[in-house]
Write an enzyme that holds these catalytic residues in place. Structure first.
Site, short mmCIF file in Angstrom:
data_model
loop_
_atom_site.label_atom_id
_atom_site.label_comp_id
_atom_site.label_asym_id
_atom_site.label_seq_id
_atom_site.Cartn_x
_atom_site.Cartn_y
_atom_site.Cartn_z
N ARG A 210 4.79 20.93 -5.61
CA ARG A 210 4.52 19.54 -6.00
C ARG A 210 3.07 19.10 -5.72
NH1 ARG A 210 8.59 20.85 -7.69
NH2 ARG A 210 10.65 19.98 -7.35
N SER B 8 12.35 10.12 -8.37
CA SER B 8 12.53 10.27 -6.91
C SER B 8 11.43 9.50 -6.20
CB SER B 8 12.44 11.74 -6.52
OG SER B 8 13.48 12.45 -7.11
N GLU C 248 6.75 9.54 -2.98
CA GLU C 248 6.26 10.40 -4.06
C GLU C 248 5.39 9.69 -5.10
OE1 GLU C 248 8.61 13.70 -5.58
OE2 GLU C 248 8.24 12.87 -7.55
P1 NAP Z 1 19.10 18.47 -6.22
O1 NAP Z 1 19.32 19.38 -7.38
O2 NAP Z 1 20.21 17.64 -5.70
O3 NAP Z 1 18.48 19.31 -5.03
C1 NAP Z 1 18.23 18.68 -3.77
C2 NAP Z 1 17.29 19.53 -2.98
O4 NAP Z 1 17.81 20.82 -2.79
C3 NAP Z 1 15.95 19.68 -3.64
O5 NAP Z 1 15.01 19.63 -2.62
C4 NAP Z 1 16.00 21.07 -4.23
O6 NAP Z 1 14.76 21.70 -4.19
C5 NAP Z 1 16.89 21.79 -3.25
N1 NAP Z 1 17.61 22.89 -3.87
C6 NAP Z 1 18.78 22.82 -4.55
N2 NAP Z 1 19.17 24.06 -4.94
C7 NAP Z 1 18.20 24.92 -4.53
C8 NAP Z 1 18.02 26.32 -4.65
N3 NAP Z 1 18.92 27.10 -5.28
N4 NAP Z 1 16.92 26.87 -4.11
C9 NAP Z 1 16.00 26.11 -3.48
N5 NAP Z 1 16.12 24.76 -3.33
C10 NAP Z 1 17.19 24.17 -3.84
O7 NAP Z 1 17.83 17.55 -6.52
P2 NAP Z 1 17.70 16.20 -7.39
O8 NAP Z 1 17.09 15.20 -6.51
O9 NAP Z 1 18.95 15.89 -8.15
O10 NAP Z 1 16.60 16.63 -8.43
C11 NAP Z 1 16.88 17.61 -9.42
C12 NAP Z 1 15.66 18.46 -9.57
O11 NAP Z 1 14.58 17.67 -10.07
C13 NAP Z 1 15.20 19.07 -8.25
O12 NAP Z 1 14.78 20.38 -8.52
C14 NAP Z 1 14.05 18.17 -7.87
O13 NAP Z 1 13.08 18.79 -7.08
C15 NAP Z 1 13.48 17.84 -9.23
N6 NAP Z 1 12.62 16.66 -9.22
C16 NAP Z 1 11.26 16.88 -9.27
C17 NAP Z 1 10.37 15.83 -9.26
C18 NAP Z 1 8.90 16.14 -9.36
O14 NAP Z 1 8.48 17.18 -9.82
N7 NAP Z 1 8.07 15.25 -8.94
C19 NAP Z 1 10.85 14.52 -9.17
C20 NAP Z 1 12.24 14.33 -9.13
C21 NAP Z 1 13.11 15.42 -9.13
P3 NAP Z 1 13.53 21.44 -5.19
O15 NAP Z 1 13.06 20.06 -4.94
O16 NAP Z 1 12.54 22.47 -4.75
O17 NAP Z 1 14.01 21.70 -6.58
#
Ligand code: NAP
Length: 345
Positions: A160, A237, A338
């Protein structure tokens, strides 16, 4: 190029919050980018570069400088390499790539914002991040006043993060991003949400299946922009998922065990452990749908703070601080916000 005056920024953001820009210019070409930045420099006024407005919180007082809205369009294809104008809508580009059966960004479907914003925070979701497909970023360097082309390595991508939002914050205006995708590549299905979605499928999901699944998962969490959905009046987020030391993670595990609320943590680079911020927030006493005046937490996603009905930036920040203080008091972890903050002293 027209320079407009006293334009409300609320309509330029997905939060729907924010006071006026003292000046605002829409740039549709690289020439206009250089022209607008010269205009600001000659007058000594600060410059803020606006893309899709999906990751911003603008102060109620607005921004006392020039807001430069980057609207550069165009997608050119050269084999597996796509040259994409910074002002293109990101999700439309994902749709186009998926339709052409080019892999590498299918898990990034449904993310609001423009192409130019993707390298800045190294946008990622469901196990994919743009750093793995960006070959080059073209940008206007405000220090040297020249257009430059930065290689992937020169962008300094991390989780990020990139040089654009860290060491060189405010120095570059991204005008074009080159993505190298994989023709007929297989889709990535790494995250639990996606695995669960495809469990029981007899045939291998295509890129289009995965992109559609990501969209439907995002929609279920209020993370897909849908007109009239109050859970979407947010900046996505609001907090980053913290990466903590093993010692801190162990304290979190102990808490989870004693409270009987399991937590899934993930090992990241540098031996740090990533903990879902949503879990920390819920354990600190904030449920989905929590409200504080006109500010609130999305009814479908704990990480998204929302503008329920005419919230001010001040009210959003007050709720954010309340959440941070509670998480810090319970776990000793200070959550990082964020969204980019614009116009705050
Ligand atoms: P989520 O899928 O509920 O996941 C929650 C957390 O668990 C996140 O930190 C995600 O990591 C981690 N996670 C889940 N499965 C994983 C795996 N197999 N290996 C490693 N880490 C794992 O998250 P959510 O809030 O609903 O968001 C969905 C996705 O959108 C996530 O990947 C989140 O990071 C992404 N997102 C990105 C941004 C951005 O780029 N600014 C903003 C909003 C949401 P990660 O965060 O590393 O994926």
């Amino acid at each position: 190029m027209k320079i407009l005056e006293n334009i409300s920024l609320a309509g330029y953001t997905t939060f729907g919050i924010g006071g006026p820009a003292r000046w605002l210019a829409d740039a549709a070409s690289e020439g206009q980018i250089a022209e607008a930045s010269d205009w600001a420099r000659e007058r000594g006024v600060p410059l803020f570069v606006l893309g899709g407005g999906s990751d911003l919180l603008v102060a109620d007082e607005g921004f006392a400088g020039l807001v430069l809205h980057v609207g550069l369009k165009g997608i050119e294809r050269d084999g597996e390499l796509f040259h994409v104008g910074a002002g293109e809508n990101w999700d439309e580009f994902v749709c186009r790539a998926v339709a052409l059966e080019c892999a590498g960004i299918e898990c990034l479907a449904g993310i609001p914002g423009t192409v130019g914003g993707t390298p800045v925070q190294n946008v990622g979701a469901y196990g994919q991040e743009v750093a793995s497909v960006i070959e080059r970023v073209r940008a206007f360097d405000l220090t040297t006043r020249e257009f430059v082309e930065l290689s992937n390595v020169e962008c300094g991508f991390k989780y990020r993060r990139s040089r654009f939002n860290s060491s060189d914050r405010g120095r570059f205006i991204v005008t074009r991003v080159d993505y190298r995708l994989r023709q007929n590549g297989v889709p990535q299905i790494a995250y639990q949400d996606l695995k669960a979605h495809f469990a029981g499928w007899a045939t291998a999901p295509t890129l289009a299946d995965v992109a559609a699944a990501v969209r439907s998962i995002r929609r279920s969490k209020g993370m897909l922009l849908v007109d009239g959905d109050p859970d979407c009046r947010s900046a996505g987020s609001f907090f980053k998922n913290p990466a903590v030391t093993e010692e801190v993670a162990e304290r979190v595990r102990e808490y989870a065990e004693s409270a009987g609320v399991p937590v899934r943590v993930f090992l990241v680079d540098d031996g740090l452990v990533k903990i879902p911020a949503a879990w920390l927030i819920e354990q600190a006493g904030f449920a989905k749908g929590y409200t504080m005046g006109a500010a609130g937490i999305s009814s479908r996603h704990t990480l998204a703070l929302i503008n329920r009905n005419g919230a001010t930036a001040k009210e959003i920040l007050a709720l954010a601080e309340k959440i941070r203080a509670a998480v810090e008091a319970r776990f000793g972890i200070r959550l990082e916000m964020e969204p980019m903050m614009v116009g705050f002293a």
